[in-house]
Design an enzyme around this catalytic site. Sequence first.
Site, short mmCIF file in Angstrom:
data_model
loop_
_atom_site.label_atom_id
_atom_site.label_comp_id
_atom_site.label_asym_id
_atom_site.label_seq_id
_atom_site.Cartn_x
_atom_site.Cartn_y
_atom_site.Cartn_z
N SER A 35 0.83 -1.22 0.00
CA SER A 35 0.00 0.00 0.00
C SER A 35 0.86 1.26 0.00
CB SER A 35 -0.95 0.01 1.20
OG SER A 35 -0.22 -0.02 2.41
N SER A 125 7.29 4.66 18.28
CA SER A 125 7.73 5.99 17.87
C SER A 125 7.92 6.87 19.09
CB SER A 125 6.63 6.58 16.97
OG SER A 125 6.84 7.95 16.77
N TYR A 150 -2.32 9.05 14.28
CA TYR A 150 -1.22 8.12 13.99
C TYR A 150 -0.48 7.77 15.29
CZ TYR A 150 3.52 6.69 13.06
OH TYR A 150 4.72 6.02 13.12
N LYS A 154 0.08 4.16 17.82
CA LYS A 154 1.34 3.59 18.35
C LYS A 154 1.22 3.40 19.86
CE LYS A 154 3.54 3.18 14.55
NZ LYS A 154 3.81 1.85 14.02
P1 NAD Z 1 6.67 2.58 5.05
O1 NAD Z 1 5.32 3.10 4.70
O2 NAD Z 1 7.78 2.79 4.08
O3 NAD Z 1 6.59 1.01 5.38
C1 NAD Z 1 5.44 0.43 5.91
C2 NAD Z 1 5.13 -0.79 5.04
O4 NAD Z 1 3.97 -1.45 5.58
C3 NAD Z 1 4.81 -0.43 3.60
O5 NAD Z 1 5.58 -1.24 2.74
C4 NAD Z 1 3.31 -0.73 3.45
O6 NAD Z 1 3.00 -1.16 2.14
C5 NAD Z 1 3.13 -1.83 4.48
N1 NAD Z 1 1.79 -1.94 5.04
C6 NAD Z 1 0.99 -0.95 5.53
N2 NAD Z 1 -0.16 -1.46 5.98
C7 NAD Z 1 -0.11 -2.80 5.79
C8 NAD Z 1 -0.98 -3.87 6.05
N3 NAD Z 1 -2.19 -3.65 6.59
N4 NAD Z 1 -0.61 -5.12 5.73
C9 NAD Z 1 0.60 -5.35 5.15
N5 NAD Z 1 1.48 -4.37 4.87
C10 NAD Z 1 1.13 -3.11 5.19
O7 NAD Z 1 7.05 3.18 6.47
P2 NAD Z 1 8.42 3.13 7.28
O8 NAD Z 1 8.93 4.51 7.39
O9 NAD Z 1 9.28 2.05 6.76
O10 NAD Z 1 7.85 2.74 8.72
C11 NAD Z 1 7.82 1.41 9.18
C12 NAD Z 1 7.17 1.38 10.56
O11 NAD Z 1 7.88 2.25 11.44
C13 NAD Z 1 5.72 1.89 10.56
O12 NAD Z 1 4.99 1.12 11.49
C14 NAD Z 1 5.86 3.32 11.04
O13 NAD Z 1 4.70 3.78 11.66
C15 NAD Z 1 7.01 3.18 12.04
N6 NAD Z 1 7.71 4.43 12.29
C16 NAD Z 1 8.21 5.14 11.23
C17 NAD Z 1 8.86 6.35 11.45
C18 NAD Z 1 9.35 7.18 10.29
O14 NAD Z 1 9.55 8.38 10.47
N7 NAD Z 1 9.57 6.61 9.11
C19 NAD Z 1 9.02 6.81 12.75
C20 NAD Z 1 8.52 6.06 13.82
C21 NAD Z 1 7.86 4.86 13.56
C1 WQD Z 2 11.05 17.30 11.41
C2 WQD Z 2 11.23 18.79 11.63
C3 WQD Z 2 9.23 20.07 11.29
C4 WQD Z 2 8.91 19.27 6.99
C5 WQD Z 2 7.13 12.80 12.27
C6 WQD Z 2 6.02 12.10 13.00
C7 WQD Z 2 6.58 11.08 13.95
C8 WQD Z 2 7.48 10.12 13.21
C9 WQD Z 2 8.51 10.82 12.38
C10 WQD Z 2 6.54 8.44 11.73
C11 WQD Z 2 10.08 19.44 12.39
C12 WQD Z 2 10.26 20.43 10.26
C13 WQD Z 2 9.31 19.29 8.31
C14 WQD Z 2 9.00 20.46 6.22
C15 WQD Z 2 9.90 21.59 8.13
N1 WQD Z 2 6.64 9.33 12.38
N2 WQD Z 2 9.79 20.43 8.88
N3 WQD Z 2 9.50 21.56 6.83
O1 WQD Z 2 7.41 15.85 12.88
O2 WQD Z 2 9.55 15.15 14.05
O3 WQD Z 2 7.99 13.43 13.21
O4 WQD Z 2 7.91 11.82 11.56
O5 WQD Z 2 6.19 7.48 11.37
O6 WQD Z 2 5.52 10.42 14.55
O7 WQD Z 2 5.27 13.07 13.72
O8 WQD Z 2 9.31 14.73 11.58
O9 WQD Z 2 10.35 15.07 9.38
O10 WQD Z 2 7.94 15.78 9.72
O11 WQD Z 2 9.76 17.09 10.84
O12 WQD Z 2 10.34 22.64 8.64
O13 WQD Z 2 8.65 20.50 5.04
O14 WQD Z 2 11.25 19.42 10.35
O15 WQD Z 2 8.50 21.19 11.71
O16 WQD Z 2 10.65 20.45 13.20
P1 WQD Z 2 8.53 14.89 12.99
P2 WQD Z 2 9.30 15.62 10.29
#
Ligand code: NAD
Ligand code: WQD
Length: 339
Positions: A35, A125, A150, A154
């Site tokens: 997705s 997260s 979101y 978590k």
């Molecule tokens: P991503 O969207 O690249 O990867 C998530 C994957 O899960 C995708 O490949 C998507 O296709 C798959 N997916 C979603 N819903 C699904 C379902 N119902 N069944 C099977 N597959 C499904 O995101 P990411 O950045 O790699 O994040 C991975 C995990 O880490 C997520 O749970 C996200 O919430 C968490 N996380 C990400 C960040 C971030 O900033 N990237 C920060 C904190 C936590």
């Molecule tokens: C970082 C900094 C923005 C975009 C989010 C989710 C968190 C986690 C990671 C994922 C902040 C600033 C951003 C832009 C900007 N989630 N910014 N211009 O908000 O710390 O965390 O992603 O799965 O749950 O809330 O990360 O990369 O969005 O922002 O100035 O165009 O950059 O204000 O200070 P954030 P971010």
Amino acid sequence: MSKILVTGGAGYIGSHTCIELLNAGHEVVVLDNLSNSSEESLTRVQALTAKKLDFVEGDILDQHILDHIFHSHRIEAVIHFAGLKAVGESQQEPLKYFDNNISGSISLVKAMERAQVFKLVFSSSATVYDEANVSPLNEDMPTGMPTNNYGYTKLIVEQLLQKLSIADTRWSIALLRYFNPVGAHKSGQMGEDPQGIPNNLMPYVTQVAVGRREKLSIFGNDYDTIDGTGVRDYIHVVDLANAHLCALNNRLNAQGCRAWNIGTGNGCSVLEIAKTFEKVNGIHIPFEFSPRRAGDVATSFANNARAVAELGWQPQYGLEDMLADSWNWQKNNPNGYQD
Ligand code: NAD
Ligand code: WQD
């Protein structure tokens, strides 16, 4: 070495983790509904490691697919990345997030229980921390009510998993609280590939650098920080991937549920990101200051001492590596995996 089910393994963090798992000699089964990803990431994982993995296209909400996977493979542990992560969308469509992230996680642990697989690493997260906490954030600080749906999913999944592990001591669960994942694989062949306009800072910066966006909007320059812009703890995705292997190792002979922060422990401002990106990569990043983004905090960075001490994990990459690697990926793949 063991066989690991990786849900969401085609995504940004999951695909980098698959590389580290395969390189460490584990066998990998990926379940992903694509997705928010493409199968091309897994093709590249296999090319870069010269190893095969099993890919099942399907949803964690589908009990039949889960049962089929657990019947056909001797899975020892699950790393659960699958989930939706767009903060803004979670405000527009809360049920989509509750269903996918909360019901999806329940569906997964039910199938694990049926299969008698009790080791789980969950992608949590830093957003679960109460906003009133002052950084550096440590795992003993209280969690709060996240400002968006979101983050709420978590927090709820963390709490469900904690309660599950208290009720049934066979469970061994790691909650990894990621700070801000950035960077890409050194090869330049794998990285973050967001759909549409990026919500997160780093893909926005690299898309400005490659000419897909005109300029960066910096959300707020009047925070109480070093230069008025928001401060975060950016962590290289390969370091983050390795934290999952350390957590798996830790959980092999442990019981219960425990949380670890995965960040570098260093706070970095948005302006520092833009300026360091320019310096490291020699590319100008035009920007403008715009109003604060709703729900943002001024400062968030980790105390990572627990992960270092208990998981034997240590981040290897600094900010310059993160920015060079993010750019290397973007410039080699201006349109992500569609190139
Ligand atoms: P991503 O969207 O690249 O990867 C998530 C994957 O899960 C995708 O490949 C998507 O296709 C798959 N997916 C979603 N819903 C699904 C379902 N119902 N069944 C099977 N597959 C499904 O995101 P990411 O950045 O790699 O994040 C991975 C995990 O880490 C997520 O749970 C996200 O919430 C968490 N996380 C990400 C960040 C971030 O900033 N990237 C920060 C904190 C936590
Ligand atoms: C970082 C900094 C923005 C975009 C989010 C989710 C968190 C986690 C990671 C994922 C902040 C600033 C951003 C832009 C900007 N989630 N910014 N211009 O908000 O710390 O965390 O992603 O799965 O749950 O809330 O990360 O990369 O969005 O922002 O100035 O165009 O950059 O204000 O200070 P954030 P971010």
